[in-house]
Scaffold this active site. Structure first.
Site, mmCIF file in Angstrom:
data_model
loop_
_atom_site.group_PDB
_atom_site.id
_atom_site.type_symbol
_atom_site.label_atom_id
_atom_site.label_comp_id
_atom_site.label_asym_id
_atom_site.label_seq_id
_atom_site.Cartn_x
_atom_site.Cartn_y
_atom_site.Cartn_z
ATOM 1 N N CYS A 26 66.688 69.846 50.087
ATOM 2 C CA CYS A 26 66.639 70.824 51.227
ATOM 3 C C CYS A 26 65.777 71.891 50.585
ATOM 4 O O CYS A 26 64.627 72.048 51.142
ATOM 5 C CB CYS A 26 67.503 71.297 51.943
ATOM 6 S SG CYS A 26 67.308 72.026 53.208
ATOM 7 N N CYS A 31 63.608 70.075 53.629
ATOM 8 C CA CYS A 31 63.284 70.923 54.758
ATOM 9 C C CYS A 31 62.651 72.157 54.561
ATOM 10 O O CYS A 31 61.787 72.327 55.410
ATOM 11 C CB CYS A 31 64.956 71.225 55.414
ATOM 12 S SG CYS A 31 66.225 70.429 54.873
ATOM 13 N N LYS A 34 58.790 71.748 53.469
ATOM 14 C CA LYS A 34 58.315 70.684 54.487
ATOM 15 C C LYS A 34 57.950 71.605 55.816
ATOM 16 O O LYS A 34 57.097 71.347 56.254
ATOM 17 C CB LYS A 34 59.355 69.678 54.836
ATOM 18 C CG LYS A 34 58.871 68.510 55.777
ATOM 19 C CD LYS A 34 59.370 69.052 57.500
ATOM 20 C CE LYS A 34 60.764 69.409 57.709
ATOM 21 N NZ LYS A 34 61.650 68.169 57.794
ATOM 22 N N TYR A 82 70.074 81.085 45.391
ATOM 23 C CA TYR A 82 71.298 80.203 45.541
ATOM 24 C C TYR A 82 72.196 80.342 44.131
ATOM 25 O O TYR A 82 73.370 80.211 44.096
ATOM 26 C CB TYR A 82 70.683 78.806 45.403
ATOM 27 C CG TYR A 82 70.609 78.557 47.038
ATOM 28 C CD1 TYR A 82 71.635 77.762 47.696
ATOM 29 C CD2 TYR A 82 69.432 79.047 47.707
ATOM 30 C CE1 TYR A 82 71.481 77.352 49.065
ATOM 31 C CE2 TYR A 82 69.005 78.519 49.040
ATOM 32 C CZ TYR A 82 70.197 77.840 49.723
ATOM 33 O OH TYR A 82 70.040 77.614 51.163
ATOM 34 N N TYR A 160 61.684 59.987 60.225
ATOM 35 C CA TYR A 160 61.192 61.613 60.479
ATOM 36 C C TYR A 160 60.122 61.964 59.456
ATOM 37 O O TYR A 160 59.362 62.823 59.630
ATOM 38 C CB TYR A 160 62.297 62.319 60.788
ATOM 39 C CG TYR A 160 63.145 62.839 59.701
ATOM 40 C CD1 TYR A 160 62.994 63.900 59.044
ATOM 41 C CD2 TYR A 160 64.211 62.017 59.338
ATOM 42 C CE1 TYR A 160 63.633 64.528 57.843
ATOM 43 C CE2 TYR A 160 64.955 62.466 58.178
ATOM 44 C CZ TYR A 160 64.814 63.712 57.537
ATOM 45 O OH TYR A 160 65.447 64.004 56.319
ATOM 46 N N GLU A 164 56.599 63.618 59.931
ATOM 47 C CA GLU A 164 56.433 64.721 59.552
ATOM 48 C C GLU A 164 55.247 65.028 58.437
ATOM 49 O O GLU A 164 54.253 65.802 58.778
ATOM 50 C CB GLU A 164 57.424 65.543 58.864
ATOM 51 C CG GLU A 164 58.763 65.863 60.041
ATOM 52 C CD GLU A 164 60.009 66.181 59.576
ATOM 53 O OE1 GLU A 164 60.719 66.783 60.269
ATOM 54 O OE2 GLU A 164 60.120 66.075 58.204
ATOM 55 N N HIS A 415 62.186 82.219 82.958
ATOM 56 C CA HIS A 415 60.858 82.095 83.534
ATOM 57 C C HIS A 415 59.661 82.718 83.048
ATOM 58 O O HIS A 415 59.967 83.845 82.896
ATOM 59 C CB HIS A 415 60.632 81.894 85.135
ATOM 60 C CG HIS A 415 59.608 81.192 85.689
ATOM 61 N ND1 HIS A 415 59.112 79.930 85.515
ATOM 62 C CD2 HIS A 415 58.476 81.957 86.151
ATOM 63 C CE1 HIS A 415 58.028 79.822 86.092
ATOM 64 N NE2 HIS A 415 57.575 81.127 86.458
ATOM 65 N N GLU A 420 63.224 76.209 80.287
ATOM 66 C CA GLU A 420 63.987 76.336 81.654
ATOM 67 C C GLU A 420 64.150 75.064 82.363
ATOM 68 O O GLU A 420 64.875 74.892 83.260
ATOM 69 C CB GLU A 420 63.221 77.305 82.566
ATOM 70 C CG GLU A 420 61.847 76.847 82.946
ATOM 71 C CD GLU A 420 61.131 78.072 83.899
ATOM 72 O OE1 GLU A 420 61.890 78.477 84.901
ATOM 73 O OE2 GLU A 420 59.971 78.343 83.784
HETATM 74 C C1 LIG Z 1 60.958 65.502 52.764
HETATM 75 C C2 LIG Z 1 62.603 65.770 53.559
HETATM 76 C C3 LIG Z 1 62.522 66.569 54.454
HETATM 77 C C4 LIG Z 1 63.965 66.819 55.012
HETATM 78 N N1 LIG Z 1 64.015 67.413 55.960
HETATM 79 C C5 LIG Z 1 65.079 67.868 56.492
HETATM 80 C C6 LIG Z 1 65.434 69.004 57.688
HETATM 81 O O1 LIG Z 1 64.166 69.421 58.135
HETATM 82 N N2 LIG Z 1 66.422 69.120 58.290
HETATM 83 C C7 LIG Z 1 67.523 68.812 57.651
HETATM 84 O O2 LIG Z 1 68.606 68.835 58.202
HETATM 85 N N3 LIG Z 1 67.641 67.681 56.365
HETATM 86 C C8 LIG Z 1 66.272 67.503 56.053
HETATM 87 N N4 LIG Z 1 66.229 66.499 54.823
HETATM 88 C C9 LIG Z 1 67.430 66.067 54.494
HETATM 89 C C10 LIG Z 1 68.397 66.925 53.475
HETATM 90 O O3 LIG Z 1 67.289 67.490 52.554
HETATM 91 C C11 LIG Z 1 69.556 66.379 52.951
HETATM 92 O O4 LIG Z 1 70.076 65.800 53.950
HETATM 93 C C12 LIG Z 1 70.349 67.511 52.208
HETATM 94 O O5 LIG Z 1 69.640 67.880 51.053
HETATM 95 C C13 LIG Z 1 71.397 66.556 51.534
HETATM 96 O O6 LIG Z 1 72.246 67.562 50.910
HETATM 97 P P1 LIG Z 1 72.995 66.966 49.608
HETATM 98 O O7 LIG Z 1 73.997 68.210 49.244
HETATM 99 O O8 LIG Z 1 74.107 65.920 50.019
HETATM 100 O O9 LIG Z 1 72.094 66.472 48.650
HETATM 101 P P2 LIG Z 1 70.862 67.090 47.699
HETATM 102 O O10 LIG Z 1 70.313 68.266 48.538
HETATM 103 O O11 LIG Z 1 70.054 65.947 47.309
HETATM 104 O O12 LIG Z 1 71.484 67.638 46.424
HETATM 105 C C14 LIG Z 1 71.812 66.798 45.280
HETATM 106 C C15 LIG Z 1 71.987 67.640 44.303
HETATM 107 O O13 LIG Z 1 72.609 66.960 43.067
HETATM 108 C C16 LIG Z 1 71.787 67.157 41.966
HETATM 109 N N5 LIG Z 1 72.234 66.099 41.177
HETATM 110 C C17 LIG Z 1 72.039 64.778 41.409
HETATM 111 N N6 LIG Z 1 72.566 63.985 40.228
HETATM 112 C C18 LIG Z 1 73.041 64.677 39.532
HETATM 113 C C19 LIG Z 1 73.750 64.406 38.245
HETATM 114 N N7 LIG Z 1 74.379 63.447 37.658
HETATM 115 N N8 LIG Z 1 74.234 65.853 37.671
HETATM 116 C C20 LIG Z 1 73.941 66.959 38.006
HETATM 117 N N9 LIG Z 1 73.303 67.004 39.498
HETATM 118 C C21 LIG Z 1 72.983 65.984 40.037
HETATM 119 C C22 LIG Z 1 70.394 67.148 42.267
HETATM 120 O O14 LIG Z 1 69.468 67.728 41.268
HETATM 121 C C23 LIG Z 1 70.485 67.834 43.587
HETATM 122 O O15 LIG Z 1 70.149 69.244 43.450
HETATM 123 C C24 LIG Z 1 65.114 66.255 54.333
HETATM 124 C C25 LIG Z 1 64.835 65.341 53.189
HETATM 125 C C26 LIG Z 1 63.576 65.209 52.741
HETATM 126 C C27 LIG Z 1 63.461 64.117 51.449
#
Ligand SMILES: Cc1cc2nc3c(=O)[nH]c(=O)nc-3n(C[C@H](O)[C@H](O)[C@H](O)COP(=O)(O)OP(=O)(O)OC[C@H]3O[C@@H](n4cnc5c(N)ncnc54)[C@H](O)[C@@H]3O)c2cc1C
Length: 430
Positions: A26, A31, A34, A82, A160, A164, A415, A420
């Site tokens: 994200c 997100c 983007k 973060y 999406y 986008e 309005h 609305e």
């Molecule tokens: C282009 C794009 C646009 C998006 N726009 C939106 C939006 O506008 N609104 C919205 O709600 N959602 C959006 N999403 C979806 C959203 O990004 C995901 O739903 C969200 O990030 C999921 O969170 P997560 O914690 O499951 O995984 P992630 O955010 O993918 O986090 C996983 C983490 O695990 C780490 N990782 C993976 N494997 C390992 C490992 N073996 N060891 C250590 N670390 C590891 C990765 O480096 C990563 O930091 C978008 C996604 C994309 C691709």
């Protein structure tokens, strides 16, 4: 991130392994960047509309490297925020790729740590179709770091992310084609939305080709479509789905059941088939949105460390597509509502936004309410138009609480706004 922090807040000793940058998809390639790009792309029209309000300025010029550098600086700032949040919460950080060694052991860079619970939240990764030359194409991961903008781009996909990015490229002045193998954009959304959105995007200059699918890509980006059409682009981007990130994680060896697409199979409490291993977010391929992933993290922390078993709640999750125009919805599509309830009532409207009324903009705002005829509850709200994502968030509270159409009608509108219309939709169309 969220599960770690909330669990630590409940008194758990927590360690996190991260192989990439903090904030996940994200923050780094999803997100946030983007939406920054989407804002940038919208300015093209804003300059045009400004003229209709009497403003004149020199011919606008867009500088991609400036946007990229500013975006990178903001993302780096967020990465730091973060990381500090984790440190301040007392979470131990392991930098590196983690693999699960057994139901209670995780290895990062040759060092093994043991824990009572292991949470898998490794997200998902873009999937490239298996066609010759797909290696010449990029995915959304790369689109955030392009050295220069192409003159002609082909975006492949109908979801999406495809919508986008097609809107972003188009708004930034790239001649953009959006090709999708299906008959309608945004499968899974209310059918009317996909059709209307395609028409609106086409008005803005995106070349939308439905039932069109690349069969192969040459290394000079000549794309041959399945129907034999051959065309050259400067950039081809696939937005053709994402696969859960479980490859090589050691989960199957630890006894964790995976679905055919690699997703961790979990119960409503996010428990995998191994008692001590849990999974949340995109890696479970349930409802792949950031606020859903973070909510799942909080619910799990509550279940494990707060004595309050909390199942996931995926009902009435609002969502937005930040294309141009924006689109958003909460609840059921008309099609799903008809399947579920039989009799439904449909209210809708389509109009030119006041802000566009002085300009030549042809954009039409669209709003639709789906009402269960028996209970009179609003079970779906849908919108295409400026600020659709902002507007539907408030509507989502009402839908989540089970508000009836009469309660929507009893709400006084603000309005003049587009929003609305959601409380003044009087005429039933079906
Ligand atoms: C282009 C794009 C646009 C998006 N726009 C939106 C939006 O506008 N609104 C919205 O709600 N959602 C959006 N999403 C979806 C959203 O990004 C995901 O739903 C969200 O990030 C999921 O969170 P997560 O914690 O499951 O995984 P992630 O955010 O993918 O986090 C996983 C983490 O695990 C780490 N990782 C993976 N494997 C390992 C490992 N073996 N060891 C250590 N670390 C590891 C990765 O480096 C990563 O930091 C978008 C996604 C994309 C691709």
């Amino acid at each position: 991130m969220r599960a770690s922090r909330v669990a630590a807040g409940y008194g758990a000793r927590v360690a996190i392994a991260e192989s990439g940058r903090f904030g996940g998809t994200c923050v780094n390639v999803g997100c946030i960047p983007k939406k920054l790009f989407s804002y940038a792309a919208h300015f093209r029209e804003d300059f045009g509309i400004a003229a209709s309000f009497g403003w004149t300025a020199s011919e606008p010029r867009f500088d991609w490297p400036v946007l990229l550098a500013n975006k990178d600086r903001e993302i780096a700032r967020l990465n730091g925020v973060y990381e500090r949040l984790l440190v301040n919460a007392g979470v131990t950080i392991h930098r590196g790729r983690a693999t699960v060694r057994d139901p209670h052991a995780v290895e990062v860079d040759g060092k093994t740590s043991t824990a009572r619970h292991i949470l898998v939240a490794t997200g998902a990764w873009p999937r490239l179709p298996a066609i010759p030359g797909s290696e010449h194409a990029i995915t959304s991961n790369d689109a955030f770091f392009l050295e220069q903008l192409p003159q002609r781009a082909l975006v492949v996909g109908g979801g999406y992310i495809a919508v986008e990015f097609a809107s972003i490229f188009n708004g930034l002045g790239v001649a953009t084609t959006l090709a999708y193998r299906g008959a309608r954009l945004l499968r899974g959304f209310d059918a009317e939305l996909g059709t209307r959105l395609a028409a609106e995007m086409a008005k803005k200059g995106v070349d939308i080709r439905l039932q069109a699918n690349p069969a192969r890509i040459a290394n000079d980006h000549h794309v041959t479509f399945e129907d034999g059409v051959r065309e050259r682009f400067d950039l081809v981007m696939f937005a053709t789905g994402r696969v859960p990130n479980t490859k090589g994680l050691g989960l199957e060896q630890a006894g964790v059941r995976l679905a055919a697409d690699g997703a961790v199979v979990v119960d409503p409490y996010s428990s995998s088939s191994v008692d001590s291993i849990w999974a949340i977010g995109d890696v479970t391929n349930r409802l792949n949105l950031t606020p859903v992933a973070t909510a799942e993290g909080m619910w799990l922390a509550r279940t494990l460390f707060h004595g309050e078993p909390t199942p996931v709640d995926h009902e009435n999750v609002p969502t937005a597509v930040f294309g141009n125009p924006n689109l958003s919805c909460v609840g059921l599509s008309e099609e799903t509502a008809r399947e579920r309830f039989g009799a439904v009532e449909i209210y809708k409207t389509s109009f030119r936004a006041l802000k566009d009324s002085l300009s030549a903009s042809e954009e039409r705002t669209f709003m639709k309410l789906v009402v269960d005829a028996a209970s009179q509850r609003v079970v779906g709200a849908h919108m295409i138009g400026p600020d659709a994502g902002e507007i539907i968030q408030g509507i989502a509270i009402a839908v989540k609480l089970g508000a009836t159409k009469a309660q929507f009608d009893a709400t006084i509108g603000i309005h003049p706004t587009a929003a609305e219309e959601f409380v003044t939709l009087r005429e039933r169309v079906a």
